[in-house]
Motif scaffolding. Structure first.
Motif, PDB file in Angstrom:
ATOM      1  N   ASP A 126       0.831  -1.195   0.000  1.00  0.00           N
ATOM      2  CA  ASP A 126       0.000   0.000   0.000  1.00  0.00           C
ATOM      3  C   ASP A 126       0.874   1.257   0.000  1.00  0.00           C
ATOM      4  O   ASP A 126       0.593   2.215  -0.728  1.00  0.00           O
ATOM      5  CB  ASP A 126      -0.910   0.024   1.239  1.00  0.00           C
ATOM      6  CG  ASP A 126      -2.022  -1.011   1.173  1.00  0.00           C
ATOM      7  OD1 ASP A 126      -2.590  -1.190   0.086  1.00  0.00           O
ATOM      8  OD2 ASP A 126      -2.299  -1.644   2.205  1.00  0.00           O
ATOM      9  N   VAL A 127       1.910   1.233   0.812  1.00  0.00           N
ATOM     10  CA  VAL A 127       2.803   2.389   0.894  1.00  0.00           C
ATOM     11  C   VAL A 127       3.511   2.601  -0.441  1.00  0.00           C
ATOM     12  O   VAL A 127       3.605   3.729  -0.938  1.00  0.00           O
ATOM     13  CB  VAL A 127       3.830   2.218   2.028  1.00  0.00           C
ATOM     14  CG1 VAL A 127       4.757   3.441   2.097  1.00  0.00           C
ATOM     15  CG2 VAL A 127       3.132   2.021   3.368  1.00  0.00           C
ATOM     16  N   GLN A 128       4.008   1.504  -1.030  1.00  0.00           N
ATOM     17  CA  GLN A 128       4.713   1.617  -2.301  1.00  0.00           C
ATOM     18  C   GLN A 128       3.799   2.137  -3.404  1.00  0.00           C
ATOM     19  O   GLN A 128       4.177   3.017  -4.185  1.00  0.00           O
ATOM     20  CB  GLN A 128       5.288   0.263  -2.715  1.00  0.00           C
ATOM     21  CG  GLN A 128       6.158   0.308  -3.974  1.00  0.00           C
ATOM     22  CD  GLN A 128       7.420   1.132  -3.762  1.00  0.00           C
ATOM     23  OE1 GLN A 128       8.362   0.690  -3.097  1.00  0.00           O
ATOM     24  NE2 GLN A 128       7.449   2.345  -4.314  1.00  0.00           N
ATOM     25  N   PHE A 129       2.570   1.637  -3.462  1.00  0.00           N
ATOM     26  CA  PHE A 129       1.627   2.094  -4.477  1.00  0.00           C
ATOM     27  C   PHE A 129       1.210   3.550  -4.238  1.00  0.00           C
ATOM     28  O   PHE A 129       0.958   4.293  -5.189  1.00  0.00           O
ATOM     29  CB  PHE A 129       0.395   1.187  -4.521  1.00  0.00           C
ATOM     30  CG  PHE A 129       0.687  -0.200  -5.024  1.00  0.00           C
ATOM     31  CD1 PHE A 129       1.661  -0.420  -5.981  1.00  0.00           C
ATOM     32  CD2 PHE A 129      -0.017  -1.298  -4.539  1.00  0.00           C
ATOM     33  CE1 PHE A 129       1.938  -1.698  -6.452  1.00  0.00           C
ATOM     34  CE2 PHE A 129       0.250  -2.576  -4.999  1.00  0.00           C
ATOM     35  CZ  PHE A 129       1.233  -2.779  -5.959  1.00  0.00           C
ATOM     36  N   TYR A 130       1.136   3.949  -2.982  1.00  0.00           N
ATOM     37  CA  TYR A 130       0.776   5.335  -2.675  1.00  0.00           C
ATOM     38  C   TYR A 130       1.873   6.293  -3.135  1.00  0.00           C
ATOM     39  O   TYR A 130       1.592   7.356  -3.705  1.00  0.00           O
ATOM     40  CB  TYR A 130       0.526   5.490  -1.177  1.00  0.00           C
ATOM     41  CG  TYR A 130       0.100   6.889  -0.779  1.00  0.00           C
ATOM     42  CD1 TYR A 130      -1.089   7.437  -1.260  1.00  0.00           C
ATOM     43  CD2 TYR A 130       0.874   7.663   0.092  1.00  0.00           C
ATOM     44  CE1 TYR A 130      -1.496   8.716  -0.900  1.00  0.00           C
ATOM     45  CE2 TYR A 130       0.475   8.939   0.459  1.00  0.00           C
ATOM     46  CZ  TYR A 130      -0.712   9.469  -0.041  1.00  0.00           C
ATOM     47  OH  TYR A 130      -1.108  10.732   0.320  1.00  0.00           O
ATOM     48  N   VAL A 131       3.115   5.908  -2.903  1.00  0.00           N
ATOM     49  CA  VAL A 131       4.235   6.722  -3.369  1.00  0.00           C
ATOM     50  C   VAL A 131       4.195   6.856  -4.885  1.00  0.00           C
ATOM     51  O   VAL A 131       4.395   7.949  -5.437  1.00  0.00           O
ATOM     52  CB  VAL A 131       5.572   6.106  -2.906  1.00  0.00           C
ATOM     53  CG1 VAL A 131       6.749   6.757  -3.630  1.00  0.00           C
ATOM     54  CG2 VAL A 131       5.743   6.267  -1.393  1.00  0.00           C
ATOM     55  N   GLN A 132       3.918   5.764  -5.576  1.00  0.00           N
ATOM     56  CA  GLN A 132       3.816   5.803  -7.036  1.00  0.00           C
ATOM     57  C   GLN A 132       2.647   6.683  -7.482  1.00  0.00           C
ATOM     58  O   GLN A 132       2.738   7.392  -8.492  1.00  0.00           O
ATOM     59  CB  GLN A 132       3.663   4.385  -7.581  1.00  0.00           C
ATOM     60  CG  GLN A 132       4.903   3.527  -7.371  1.00  0.00           C
ATOM     61  CD  GLN A 132       4.685   2.065  -7.757  1.00  0.00           C
ATOM     62  OE1 GLN A 132       3.582   1.675  -8.117  1.00  0.00           O
ATOM     63  NE2 GLN A 132       5.732   1.268  -7.654  1.00  0.00           N
ATOM     64  N   TYR A 133       1.549   6.642  -6.734  1.00  0.00           N
ATOM     65  CA  TYR A 133       0.386   7.481  -7.024  1.00  0.00           C
ATOM     66  C   TYR A 133       0.757   8.964  -6.905  1.00  0.00           C
ATOM     67  O   TYR A 133       0.388   9.783  -7.760  1.00  0.00           O
ATOM     68  CB  TYR A 133      -0.739   7.123  -6.053  1.00  0.00           C
ATOM     69  CG  TYR A 133      -1.845   8.130  -5.943  1.00  0.00           C
ATOM     70  CD1 TYR A 133      -2.819   8.243  -6.931  1.00  0.00           C
ATOM     71  CD2 TYR A 133      -1.922   8.968  -4.826  1.00  0.00           C
ATOM     72  CE1 TYR A 133      -3.843   9.175  -6.816  1.00  0.00           C
ATOM     73  CE2 TYR A 133      -2.942   9.896  -4.706  1.00  0.00           C
ATOM     74  CZ  TYR A 133      -3.897  10.001  -5.700  1.00  0.00           C
ATOM     75  OH  TYR A 133      -4.913  10.928  -5.589  1.00  0.00           O
ATOM     76  N   LEU A 134       1.508   9.313  -5.860  1.00  0.00           N
ATOM     77  CA  LEU A 134       1.928  10.700  -5.682  1.00  0.00           C
ATOM     78  C   LEU A 134       2.853  11.145  -6.809  1.00  0.00           C
ATOM     79  O   LEU A 134       2.788  12.300  -7.259  1.00  0.00           O
ATOM     80  CB  LEU A 134       2.628  10.874  -4.327  1.00  0.00           C
ATOM     81  CG  LEU A 134       1.780  10.660  -3.075  1.00  0.00           C
ATOM     82  CD1 LEU A 134       2.632  10.812  -1.819  1.00  0.00           C
ATOM     83  CD2 LEU A 134       0.600  11.635  -3.034  1.00  0.00           C
ATOM     84  N   GLU A 135       3.700  10.215  -7.261  1.00  0.00           N
ATOM     85  CA  GLU A 135       4.652  10.547  -8.322  1.00  0.00           C
ATOM     86  C   GLU A 135       3.969  10.690  -9.680  1.00  0.00           C
ATOM     87  O   GLU A 135       4.152  11.693 -10.383  1.00  0.00           O
ATOM     88  CB  GLU A 135       5.727   9.457  -8.421  1.00  0.00           C
ATOM     89  CG  GLU A 135       6.694   9.418  -7.247  1.00  0.00           C
ATOM     90  CD  GLU A 135       7.668   8.253  -7.352  1.00  0.00           C
ATOM     91  OE1 GLU A 135       7.390   7.315  -8.127  1.00  0.00           O
ATOM     92  OE2 GLU A 135       8.705   8.278  -6.671  1.00  0.00           O
ATOM     93  N   LYS A 136       3.180   9.690 -10.046  1.00  0.00           N
ATOM     94  CA  LYS A 136       2.667   9.608 -11.415  1.00  0.00           C
ATOM     95  C   LYS A 136       1.326  10.303 -11.624  1.00  0.00           C
ATOM     96  O   LYS A 136       1.057  10.845 -12.698  1.00  0.00           O
ATOM     97  CB  LYS A 136       2.561   8.130 -11.822  1.00  0.00           C
ATOM     98  CG  LYS A 136       3.886   7.377 -11.753  1.00  0.00           C
ATOM     99  CD  LYS A 136       3.727   5.943 -12.212  1.00  0.00           C
ATOM    100  CE  LYS A 136       5.020   5.149 -12.021  1.00  0.00           C
ATOM    101  NZ  LYS A 136       6.159   5.759 -12.742  1.00  0.00           N
TER     102      LYS A 136
END
Length: 279
Positions: free
Chosen positions: A51-61
């Motif tokens: 969840d944390v990894q996907f959230y970081v990717q969401y913030l980036e992309k």
């Protein structure tokens, strides 16, 4: 902004001793993360590492956040996870590395820009705004420190003055001397005050002024608060002020942050090469 009870508990217990500004920033970051988790059938007590990894990717992309902004949000999630006793959920998270602080000089005002700003605000005739600008330029405060000042945090006489910064970064307190022109600006502003509000600077609604109000006021003159703090530190560096003194005055805890101000700006580098054919 109303925060979930779980976040409030973390801010009170996990961030005890931290400044109000830090708590607000972490609270906002965790609230945004919690809102995002709702869409994946998870919450702040059940999220996992993916969840944390996907959230970081969401913030980036998706949100197109800067690397520094993403890292600030991640630090809030990391602190929360450690407070929960679940460090594994934030281990080895991949995220874009923020640029090194030493690769680009901070934005400060040149001496002529500084004088022009002072003239422009003075001519506008608003004694509060003028006192704010002179305090930021003359004392190098963060805007969050400025808005938190109370009247009794400022002690002035004819020959000297000091400001007690009680809400510094990391909850650290420091005492900053106040130059004569800043003292005069503050005194003239307070002379027109007839209220008994403890806050040093008030909004037009006669309440403690907010960070956003200060930012909006300065935006009218084409500057932002951190530029004025950068200008203050740059002046100290250029004057050959000892490192320990600069750190004490500004609240910086890392020597490399002060060294950052020795990095030449693009204008300074341009001026150097232009002189090659003039000398």
């Amino acid at each position: 902004m109303k925060l979930p009870e779980r976040i409030e508990q973390f801010l009170n217990e996990g961030l005890a001793g931290k400044s109000d500004a830090t708590k607000r920033g972490y609270g906002y970051a965790l609230k945004s993360f919690a809102d995002w988790l709702e869409g994946s059938d998870a919450d702040l007590d059940t999220f996992v590492r993916s969840d944390v990894q996907f959230y970081v990717q969401y913030l980036e992309k998706v949100k197109k956040r800067s690397a520094s902004g993403i890292n600030r949000d991640f630090m809030a999630i990391k602190a929360f996870a450690h407070w929960q006793g679940r460090p594994d959920v934030v281990a080895d998270i991949r995220r874009t590395k923020a640029p090194s602080i030493t690769t680009k000089a901070p934005e400060w005002l040149t001496p002529s820009q500084r004088k022009q700003l002072i003239r422009d605000v003075d001519r506008a005739g608003n004694k509060r705004d003028y006192a704010i600008v002179m305090t930021l330029l003359g004392c190098g405060l963060r805007v969050s420190e400025l808005v938190a000042l109370n009247r009794d945090d400022v002690v002035m006489s004819e020959r000297k003055g000091t400001i007690i910064v009680r809400s510094g970064k990391g909850g650290k307190q420091r005492i900053v001397p106040v130059p004569s022109e800043t003292r005069r600006a503050i005194e003239r502003y307070l002379e027109e005050r007839t209220d008994d509000n403890e806050a040093l600077f008030l909004s037009n609604r006669r309440e403690r002024i907010s960070v956003r109000t200060v930012q909006n006021m300065l935006q009218q003159y084409g500057v932002h608060p951190h530029q004025l703090r950068h200008t203050y530190v740059k002046g100290l560096v250029d004057a050959g002020t000892p490192l320990a003194t600069i750190m004490s005055l500004t609240g910086h805890t890392r020597a490399e942050m002060v060294a950052w101000y020795s990095t030449p700006s693009e204008d300074e580098k341009q001026a150097v090469v232009e002189r090659l054919f003039l000398d």
